[in-house]
Design a protein around this motif. Structure first.
Motif, PDB file in Angstrom:
ATOM      1  N   GLY A  31       0.814  -1.211   0.000  1.00  0.00           N
ATOM      2  CA  GLY A  31       0.000   0.000   0.000  1.00  0.00           C
ATOM      3  C   GLY A  31       0.847   1.259   0.000  1.00  0.00           C
ATOM      4  N   GLU A  32       0.659   2.088   1.028  1.00  0.00           N
ATOM      5  CA  GLU A  32       1.396   3.348   1.122  1.00  0.00           C
ATOM      6  C   GLU A  32       2.881   3.148   1.415  1.00  0.00           C
ATOM      7  OE1 GLU A  32      -0.521   5.773   3.973  1.00  0.00           O
ATOM      8  OE2 GLU A  32      -2.329   6.110   2.758  1.00  0.00           O
ATOM      9  N   LYS A  33       3.236   1.953   1.895  1.00  0.00           N
ATOM     10  CA  LYS A  33       4.644   1.681   2.189  1.00  0.00           C
ATOM     11  C   LYS A  33       5.454   1.372   0.925  1.00  0.00           C
ATOM     12  CE  LYS A  33       4.014  -0.046   6.923  1.00  0.00           C
ATOM     13  NZ  LYS A  33       4.256  -1.182   7.831  1.00  0.00           N
TER      14      LYS A  33
END
Length: 204
Positions: free
Chosen positions: A49-51
């Motif tokens: 995801g955002e990582k």
């Protein structure tokens, strides 16, 4: 893949959750259904995801695997995660090299045997030609050589003798090397045809 260094989170997801389902999975993971590199890159994006620190591509995730396991260029944050895959790939490379060497050796042996067979056939052909030429030459020599007569009787000189007051020639016989006195009275020649005008012969 180029760009920013993979984070520890990326490495963990890649090596522990996704590669065990890829075409490069180890023997212990062969029970997992094989997934494509497209599946790997989609899962990377979905899990992180955002990582996620990059936009993943099919080629990019494969190159990351290849760089660590085949080339041995380990990512700084991967730690020991790629190690078992690296060992596996090196064994595969050794086996492939061995198979290639064996295949090359067999091919060279076949080519050498074929060449030897061709050389042997060529030598046999040359030998046959030489033998034929020698036989032809021997036949020509035999045709040109004079044939030895079965009996060599010839008159060497004519002398007078006391055999009935007749004159007689001296004849030499090559077989016995004896002097033969031959009369000129018509009769028959003992043991061989008489020359014209000669009949009996007597050993001297």
């Amino acid at each position: 893949m180029g760009g920013r260094i993979w984070s520890r989170d990326e490495e963990l997801v890649f090596w522990t959750k996704l590669i065990p389902h890829s075409a490069k999975r180890l023997q212990k993971d062969q029970g997992n259904p094989e997934q494509t590199w497209r599946w790997v890159r989609l899962q990377m994006a979905a899990i992180l995801g955002e990582k996620a620190r990059r936009e993943y591509t099919d080629q990019g995730v494969f190159e990351h695997y290849h760089q660590n396991t085949v080339q041995g260029r380990f990512s700084p944050n991967a730690g020991k995660l790629p190690y078992h895959y690296y060992v596996h790939e090196q064994k595969l490379r050794e086996e492939q090299a061995k198979r290639r060497a064996e295949k090359t050796a067999k091919l060279e042996a076949l080519l050498a045997a074929k060449k030897a067979s061709a050389d042997e056939a060529a030598l046999a052909s040359e030998a046959a030609k030489l033998e034929g030429a020698e036989e032809k030459a021997d036949g020509a020599d035999s045709a040109e050589a004079p044939q030895e007569p079965a009996t060599s009787l010839f008159v060497t000189q004519t002398n007078s003798g006391s055999l009935g007051g007749a004159e007689f020639p001296i004849v030499l016989d090559d077989n016995y090397n004896n002097g033969l006195f031959v009369t000129q009275s018509p009769a028959h020649w003992y043991g061989a045809p008489a020359p014209p005008g000669y009949s009996h012969y007597h050993q001297h």
